[in-house]
Design a protein around this motif. Structure first.
Motif, PDB file in Angstrom:
ATOM      1  N   ASN A 210       0.521  -1.571   0.480  1.00 26.94           N
ATOM      2  CA  ASN A 210      -0.097  -0.084  -0.364  1.00 26.94           C
ATOM      3  C   ASN A 210       0.749   1.006   0.460  1.00 26.94           C
ATOM      4  OD1 ASN A 210       0.766   1.188   2.695  1.00 26.94           O
ATOM      5  ND2 ASN A 210       0.010  -0.736   3.132  1.00 26.94           N
ATOM      6  N   PHE A 211       0.072   2.407  -0.261  1.00 30.85           N
ATOM      7  CA  PHE A 211       0.811   3.996  -0.796  1.00 30.85           C
ATOM      8  C   PHE A 211       0.089   4.535  -0.424  1.00 30.85           C
ATOM      9  CE2 PHE A 211       0.605   2.729  -4.730  1.00 30.85           C
ATOM     10  CZ  PHE A 211       0.073   3.659  -5.208  1.00 30.85           C
ATOM     11  N   ARG A 212       0.266   5.443   0.222  1.00 32.00           N
ATOM     12  CA  ARG A 212      -0.702   6.946   0.268  1.00 32.00           C
ATOM     13  C   ARG A 212      -0.181   7.987  -0.710  1.00 32.00           C
ATOM     14  NH1 ARG A 212       0.203   5.099   5.554  1.00 32.00           N
ATOM     15  NH2 ARG A 212      -1.159   4.597   6.888  1.00 32.00           N
ATOM     16  N   PHE A 213      -1.803   8.225  -0.901  1.00 28.61           N
ATOM     17  CA  PHE A 213      -1.348   9.519  -2.429  1.00 28.61           C
ATOM     18  C   PHE A 213      -2.082  10.678  -1.510  1.00 28.61           C
ATOM     19  CE2 PHE A 213      -4.240   9.220  -4.809  1.00 28.61           C
ATOM     20  CZ  PHE A 213      -5.039   7.799  -5.319  1.00 28.61           C
ATOM     21  N   ALA A 214      -2.556  12.057  -2.007  1.00 29.89           N
ATOM     22  CA  ALA A 214      -3.093  13.088  -2.255  1.00 29.89           C
ATOM     23  C   ALA A 214      -3.666  13.619  -2.918  1.00 29.89           C
ATOM     24  CB  ALA A 214      -3.136  13.617  -0.866  1.00 29.89           C
ATOM     25  N   LYS A 215      -4.728  13.562  -3.203  1.00 25.78           N
ATOM     26  CA  LYS A 215      -6.072  14.443  -3.912  1.00 25.78           C
ATOM     27  C   LYS A 215      -5.911  16.303  -3.096  1.00 25.78           C
ATOM     28  CE  LYS A 215      -8.385  11.075  -6.395  1.00 25.78           C
ATOM     29  NZ  LYS A 215      -9.971  10.672  -6.650  1.00 25.78           N
ATOM     30  N   TYR A 216      -5.007  17.256  -3.790  1.00 22.86           N
ATOM     31  CA  TYR A 216      -5.288  18.481  -3.645  1.00 22.86           C
ATOM     32  C   TYR A 216      -6.043  19.105  -3.900  1.00 22.86           C
ATOM     33  CZ  TYR A 216      -0.739  16.755  -1.353  1.00 22.86           C
ATOM     34  OH  TYR A 216       0.303  15.942  -0.443  1.00 22.86           O
ATOM     35  N   TYR A 217      -7.022  20.265  -2.506  1.00 26.98           N
ATOM     36  CA  TYR A 217      -7.528  21.064  -3.690  1.00 26.98           C
ATOM     37  C   TYR A 217      -7.884  22.626  -2.985  1.00 26.98           C
ATOM     38  CZ  TYR A 217      -9.592  16.863  -4.802  1.00 26.98           C
ATOM     39  OH  TYR A 217     -10.651  15.184  -5.143  1.00 26.98           O
ATOM     40  N   ARG A 218      -8.396  22.944  -3.521  1.00 26.85           N
ATOM     41  CA  ARG A 218      -8.204  24.188  -2.570  1.00 26.85           C
ATOM     42  C   ARG A 218      -9.629  25.264  -2.267  1.00 26.85           C
ATOM     43  NH1 ARG A 218      -3.896  27.778  -1.715  1.00 26.85           N
ATOM     44  NH2 ARG A 218      -2.173  26.767  -1.646  1.00 26.85           N
ATOM     45  N   THR A 219      -9.886  25.455  -1.383  1.00 29.60           N
ATOM     46  CA  THR A 219     -11.573  26.013  -0.866  1.00 29.60           C
ATOM     47  C   THR A 219     -11.369  28.079  -1.713  1.00 29.60           C
ATOM     48  OG1 THR A 219     -11.253  27.309   1.057  1.00 29.60           O
ATOM     49  CG2 THR A 219     -11.224  24.782   1.490  1.00 29.60           C
ATOM     50  N   ALA A 220     -12.920  27.617  -1.141  1.00 27.40           N
ATOM     51  CA  ALA A 220     -13.258  28.184  -1.970  1.00 27.40           C
ATOM     52  C   ALA A 220     -12.386  30.500  -0.897  1.00 27.40           C
ATOM     53  CB  ALA A 220     -14.284  29.592  -2.130  1.00 27.40           C
ATOM     54  N   GLU A 221     -12.278  29.973   0.405  1.00 28.26           N
ATOM     55  CA  GLU A 221     -11.336  31.028   0.613  1.00 28.26           C
ATOM     56  C   GLU A 221     -10.278  30.432  -0.090  1.00 28.26           C
ATOM     57  OE1 GLU A 221     -13.088  28.504   2.899  1.00 28.26           O
ATOM     58  OE2 GLU A 221     -15.694  29.742   1.877  1.00 28.26           O
ATOM     59  N   GLY A 222      -9.431  29.086  -0.677  1.00 24.49           N
ATOM     60  CA  GLY A 222      -7.796  29.462  -0.700  1.00 24.49           C
ATOM     61  C   GLY A 222      -7.074  28.583   0.141  1.00 24.49           C
ATOM     62  N   GLU A 223      -8.221  27.864   1.050  1.00 25.94           N
ATOM     63  CA  GLU A 223      -7.472  27.419   1.954  1.00 25.94           C
ATOM     64  C   GLU A 223      -7.109  25.938   1.577  1.00 25.94           C
ATOM     65  OE1 GLU A 223      -7.678  25.169   6.748  1.00 25.94           O
ATOM     66  OE2 GLU A 223      -9.984  25.861   5.482  1.00 25.94           O
ATOM     67  N   GLU A 224      -5.625  25.241   1.914  1.00 20.77           N
ATOM     68  CA  GLU A 224      -5.903  24.191   1.119  1.00 20.77           C
ATOM     69  C   GLU A 224      -6.141  22.915   1.628  1.00 20.77           C
ATOM     70  OE1 GLU A 224      -1.467  23.488   0.705  1.00 20.77           O
ATOM     71  OE2 GLU A 224      -1.407  22.082  -1.048  1.00 20.77           O
ATOM     72  N   VAL A 225      -7.082  21.916   0.592  1.00 19.74           N
ATOM     73  CA  VAL A 225      -7.585  20.568   1.709  1.00 19.74           C
ATOM     74  C   VAL A 225      -6.382  19.112   0.988  1.00 19.74           C
ATOM     75  CG1 VAL A 225      -9.995  19.589   2.185  1.00 19.74           C
ATOM     76  CG2 VAL A 225      -8.940  22.215   1.834  1.00 19.74           C
ATOM     77  N   ARG A 226      -7.213  18.798   1.943  1.00 18.88           N
ATOM     78  CA  ARG A 226      -6.656  17.466   0.343  1.00 18.88           C
ATOM     79  C   ARG A 226      -7.524  16.414   0.788  1.00 18.88           C
ATOM     80  NH1 ARG A 226      -0.796  15.297   3.248  1.00 18.88           N
ATOM     81  NH2 ARG A 226      -1.735  13.811   4.788  1.00 18.88           N
ATOM     82  N   THR A 227      -7.751  14.881  -0.161  1.00 18.97           N
ATOM     83  CA  THR A 227      -8.284  13.929   0.051  1.00 18.97           C
ATOM     84  C   THR A 227      -7.167  12.897   0.501  1.00 18.97           C
ATOM     85  OG1 THR A 227     -10.191  15.016  -0.944  1.00 18.97           O
ATOM     86  CG2 THR A 227      -9.974  12.396  -0.756  1.00 18.97           C
ATOM     87  N   LEU A 228      -6.813  12.674   2.098  1.00 18.12           N
ATOM     88  CA  LEU A 228      -5.861  11.278   1.600  1.00 18.12           C
ATOM     89  C   LEU A 228      -6.658  10.494   1.120  1.00 18.12           C
ATOM     90  CD1 LEU A 228      -2.853  10.470   2.700  1.00 18.12           C
ATOM     91  CD2 LEU A 228      -3.592  10.752   4.970  1.00 18.12           C
ATOM     92  N   ILE A 229      -5.261   9.626   0.362  1.00 10.43           N
ATOM     93  CA  ILE A 229      -6.056   8.166  -0.161  1.00 10.43           C
ATOM     94  C   ILE A 229      -4.353   7.311  -0.100  1.00 10.43           C
ATOM     95  CG2 ILE A 229      -6.204   6.332  -1.990  1.00 10.43           C
ATOM     96  CD1 ILE A 229      -7.563   9.288  -3.406  1.00 10.43           C
ATOM     97  N   LYS A 230      -5.386   5.839   0.935  1.00  8.68           N
ATOM     98  CA  LYS A 230      -4.476   5.174   1.154  1.00  8.68           C
ATOM     99  C   LYS A 230      -5.063   3.791   0.581  1.00  8.68           C
ATOM    100  CE  LYS A 230      -1.756   2.321   4.960  1.00  8.68           C
ATOM    101  NZ  LYS A 230      -2.276   2.100   6.026  1.00  8.68           N
ATOM    102  N   ALA A 231      -4.373   3.604   0.043  1.00  9.17           N
ATOM    103  CA  ALA A 231      -4.483   2.673  -1.915  1.00  9.17           C
ATOM    104  C   ALA A 231      -3.536   1.874  -1.460  1.00  9.17           C
ATOM    105  CB  ALA A 231      -4.151   3.272  -2.578  1.00  9.17           C
ATOM    106  N   TYR A 232      -4.403   0.301  -1.029  1.00 10.96           N
ATOM    107  CA  TYR A 232      -3.593  -0.971  -1.632  1.00 10.96           C
ATOM    108  C   TYR A 232      -4.641  -1.761  -2.739  1.00 10.96           C
ATOM    109  CZ  TYR A 232      -3.695  -0.735   4.253  1.00 10.96           C
ATOM    110  OH  TYR A 232      -3.684  -0.195   5.115  1.00 10.96           O
ATOM    111  N   GLY A 233      -3.132  -2.450  -3.140  1.00 10.46           N
ATOM    112  CA  GLY A 233      -3.840  -2.882  -4.062  1.00 10.46           C
ATOM    113  C   GLY A 233      -2.264  -3.321  -4.761  1.00 10.46           C
ATOM    114  N   ILE A 234      -2.596  -4.046  -5.793  1.00 11.70           N
ATOM    115  CA  ILE A 234      -1.434  -5.593  -6.609  1.00 11.70           C
ATOM    116  C   ILE A 234      -0.450  -4.327  -7.442  1.00 11.70           C
ATOM    117  CG2 ILE A 234      -1.253  -7.143  -7.717  1.00 11.70           C
ATOM    118  CD1 ILE A 234      -3.845  -7.638  -6.736  1.00 11.70           C
ATOM    119  N   ARG A 235       0.942  -4.081  -7.069  1.00 11.98           N
ATOM    120  CA  ARG A 235       1.442  -3.530  -7.929  1.00 11.98           C
ATOM    121  C   ARG A 235       2.199  -4.573  -8.809  1.00 11.98           C
ATOM    122  NH1 ARG A 235       7.476  -1.152  -5.725  1.00 11.98           N
ATOM    123  NH2 ARG A 235       7.852  -2.859  -6.423  1.00 11.98           N
ATOM    124  N   PHE A 236       2.268  -4.576 -10.498  1.00 11.36           N
ATOM    125  CA  PHE A 236       2.568  -5.983 -11.396  1.00 11.36           C
ATOM    126  C   PHE A 236       3.847  -5.320 -12.022  1.00 11.36           C
ATOM    127  CE2 PHE A 236      -1.926  -6.273 -10.847  1.00 11.36           C
ATOM    128  CZ  PHE A 236      -2.358  -7.897 -11.190  1.00 11.36           C
TER     129      PHE A 236
END
Lengths: 405, 405, 405
Positions: free
Chosen positions: C305-331
């Protein structure tokens, strides 16, 4: 003479008596010439072919390498389908880290504003429908674009297709520009830094740690030259900065052709090295080759493309993405090579093999002597003795087997 | 006796008559000693050097490997130019997948709020202008930052530069912090999982599929140890968890120095294995080396950095990006090694070469006997016979060539 | 006869006199048979084992390869913790570029809405507190999730933990779904394009640039077949499209098991080639193996597994992220192989070694003759002469050493 002394002496005789073949000397210049000439041929092979041409006296090792790349250049696009847009390296170079494999985007199908929602499928024989009965709810067509909801919706005023749950609107990738969007990419340049080492030859001496590795930025090159140079096989063969168009054309392809549907291009760096102190030679040699199959005959999905997305969130918190189907050229820097350095074992093995062949030479000379020479009977009689089985031989004196009265 | 019987017997004689060299036995302890001593030297080389030191009786194969890495650690930065910020692995580890090459961000130039727009170029001799005539519209300066609009604008109150169409505001990367932003990164740790196999030796037996591969997490290590250990060449040489500072210092570099402008660091895992059942030995050996050139003499863009961006969309739908010029250390896990296992062909080849040299030994002894011994004339006369061409020899009896009355 | 003529003739004699061993011919069919049989055994080894089985007359080279992969398939998830969601290749395939190592997400722990802020630590023995005195400000617990602020806050109504500065809310990764979220991923397919070359054998002839490389899409395959086929060892062994479930099950694993915590799976392509024109053979052979350690005994962080994030900015300019801990198969597509082609040096070396062994054959026959035969004394007397040291020998005529009156 005691028994043990006799036994000991017998052992000494057994160990140290030297048994040497008796020989017959034949003063024939023709036989001698055949002998020496054959010997000469074998030696010629050993010295000339094995040592000089094949360098078979060398141990070999395979290269270990690290590559860093940095693409430079920007472009401006202004086509009817899309807003005018300025592209810099961050926009077209994926992944950004600059390792041995980098991708330069040249053409693009963008689908902005996709959300998780429902929309009518792209029309094709398996998706068109007349009414809801034609669309099985939950059906997951592997060649479709989503999960069917069971409804039949208007795709356009003329055709109805099954509705799917998917990222909508769906991508229509048949509208690929005929002329590559980033046609200017041919003038981008890439700096390739490559450092290699041969572990078998270098890692032994800890102190010589740094000189043991080599870089494609050769030591006689200074940074002023590096800031302005551009690779050219004739005028600048050592410059590590390559113009993309030049790479593609050396690979025998046309950049504008390749840019439309993409492709994979190999930048091959050959580090074949001779590390012996006489004749030291260790420089990179660049070649370029197209690595994917451009012939559409037995090819699925010709060219090179992949999809990625930029994810956004609307003010209401809904996730929106811009889907990008990126066509472009993937450049794979492939470093290979073998270093050779004098090694005792291969030298001995090759010398041994040569000696074996030298030991064949008397056979050749014997054969010549006993079949092609006029005096062959004389030679044969004097060389070979037929076993004498007469009983009188057995009664002969031990010390001199032959030469009895 | 019929003709065919004679012919057949002739053939049998031709095939099965055994021709053995006649020999002369010399009971001289000195010659015998030279002979045996030379023989001993050759055998010593074969047994000692070829077999024990070089293991030339082994077939070899190159390693195939997979690497998984996982970086751990977080940092908090609070410098004047930037808001206070907490950094976790997702923020500084790029790409996130954890394969053999991972990057730890240590220093950064951030340019938030870039949009596709127009702004005055960064001032330098080729971009400064007096009025619009100095700026050619559409000109694409390869060392500039965008496409010129043809206007000359105020960059600051003192200098005017050509306006460009680009991602504005432009990045000013000369303001790189002198002390690395993520100086704390030296305390991050990385877990390296590496599994290897040698296809030539292992893939044959399907059943032994799992034992045929090896891991850098050795079988005697338990998970409690793994949760707390940290690699140390003396105390914990088998622990697969490395502190970044330790890696860099073993490579002979200073982490804080390297962190400012970045660099490439090799984590070399040497899997040289001996797979023979006597003397089986197959453990990873870690070494660390800086792979890029830190000397600025013949170096373009020293250090290691790349640019990437986070793309946003404003409430009005305009695309905005935060450009990040990331400086940091790229760690390349390089796995190499050769396994050796007893093989018949190399053994035979090396034995053959040794035998060839053994066949040289009588030559040495003969030479010694015929040149250095007092009785050399006696030996020579008894060993070699000069061809007798007198006609009486031809009339001699066939059975015993010599030994005439 | 002048002196120089004599000297010259002496030299000619030295160079061209041919010295051939005298031999004794033994007309014994048993000795002859032993001799020929031993010779036959050696020849059998050379022809049979070295040439046919081991192909030791070949030079070898290692493969150079490029891989392109393209995953296809989509899935729909509807579990209680998460909104219903449609997943396409862009969502689950990381990195998107499709090189030799690709990851298919199968399970996920999502933490949306993280911002740089303060929150109470996840409760565990080292983070629980009674009051602020238990929490040292600025303390950076390596097993914690942030920098302590020095406050002790309510984590829930029952437990108080130290507050940290971090990306909050913190990820709670113990809630990993027991059944993999993207269980449907087993029906995804992947197209693998692999093109290889052997530089030693191919790069010599510039003209034959294209035929020198080979592809896993064999030339007899047409594109209609490629559009519908699916790899199957028995029915479709040449199809380059693989169903993920099939890959995993051929590696001896269960997809649904593996999907929960992830893993690393090797797609091994063996390109062992014989490039000689007689017996040319050069096809890819696919095998599949799990590369990570699934046994939890001596394993940290089992699975992949590894973690990555999608970064967003709110209308007020604050940085928000969705943290994703991704489990899966690496081929990991691992391409290996060795090509062999007739080479003069290895041929000569192996022939030489065989010749060396042939030169041992007379020793064997001699030993047999002198120890096992009844007439061994007769043979011994006629073969070997003991050195005659009597002074009368020295006075004997030079031309015939033995057999004088």
């Amino acid at each position: 003479m005691s028994k043990s002394t006799g036994c000991c002496q017998g052992f000494l005789h057994y160990v140290f008596d030297y048994e040497t073949p008796k020989t017959l000397i034949i003063p024939s210049i023709r036989v001698g010439f055949v002998f020496r000439f054959t010997q000469f041929l074998v030696l010629l092979y050993v010295v000339g072919y094995v040592c000089v041409v094949q360098k078979a006296y060398q141990e070999t090792d395979s290269v270990i390498s690290t590559v860093t790349t940095k693409v430079k250049g920007f472009a401006f696009t202004n086509i009817s389908d899309m807003e005018p847009r300025f592209w810099d390296v961050v926009d077209y170079n994926i992944p950004p880290q600059g390792d041995g494999s980098f991708f330069v985007l040249t053409n693009v199908v963008m689908t902005p504003g996709q959300t998780q929602s429902r929309c009518a499928e792209l029309p094709n024989p398996s998706t068109t429908c007349e009414d809801d009965c034609d669309c099985v709810e939950g059906y997951n067509d592997p060649r479709g674009n989503g999960i069917r909801t069971g409804l039949c919706e208007n795709y356009s005023s003329i055709v109805k297709t099954c509705e799917v749950l998917s990222w909508c609107p769906l991508e229509i990738d048949t509208k690929l520009p005929k002329r590559a969007l980033l046609a200017e990419a041919e003038n981008f340049t890439v700096l390739i830094k490559n450092s290699i080492t041969y572990p078998k030859f270098n890692f032994h001496n800890k102190n010589a740690c740094l000189p043991s590795s080599r870089r494609n930025i050769l030591s006689h090159i200074n940074s002023t030259y590096l800031k302005t140079c551009e690779f050219n096989r004739k005028t600048d063969p050592d410059c590590p900065i390559f113009r993309l168009k030049h790479i593609v054309s050396e690979a025998g392809e046309d950049f504008q052709d390749m840019a439309v549907k993409g492709g994979v291009l190999g930048i091959l760096i050959d580090w074949s090295c001779n590390l012996d102190w006489w004749g030291r030679k260790c420089y990179p040699k660049y070649t370029f080759r197209r690595l994917d199959n451009k012939h559409p005959d037995n090819n699925v999905a010709p060219g090179y493309n992949f999809r990625f997305a930029k994810y956004y969130r609307t003010a209401e918190g809904e996730e929106v993405r811009t889907l990008i189907k990126a066509y472009g050229i993937r450049f794979d820097v492939i470093v290979f090579g073998t270093a050779g350095k004098f090694g005792i074992v291969p030298t001995i093995v090759n010398l041994g093999a040569a000696l074996s062949f030298l030991s064949l030479v008397p056979m050749v000379a014997d054969w010549f002597m006993l079949t092609c020479m006029k005096k062959r009977d004389l030679y044969s009689r004097q060389k070979s003795t037929y076993l004498v089985e007469e009983s009188e031989v057995e009664s002969a004196s031990m010390s001199t087997t032959y030469g009895t009265q």
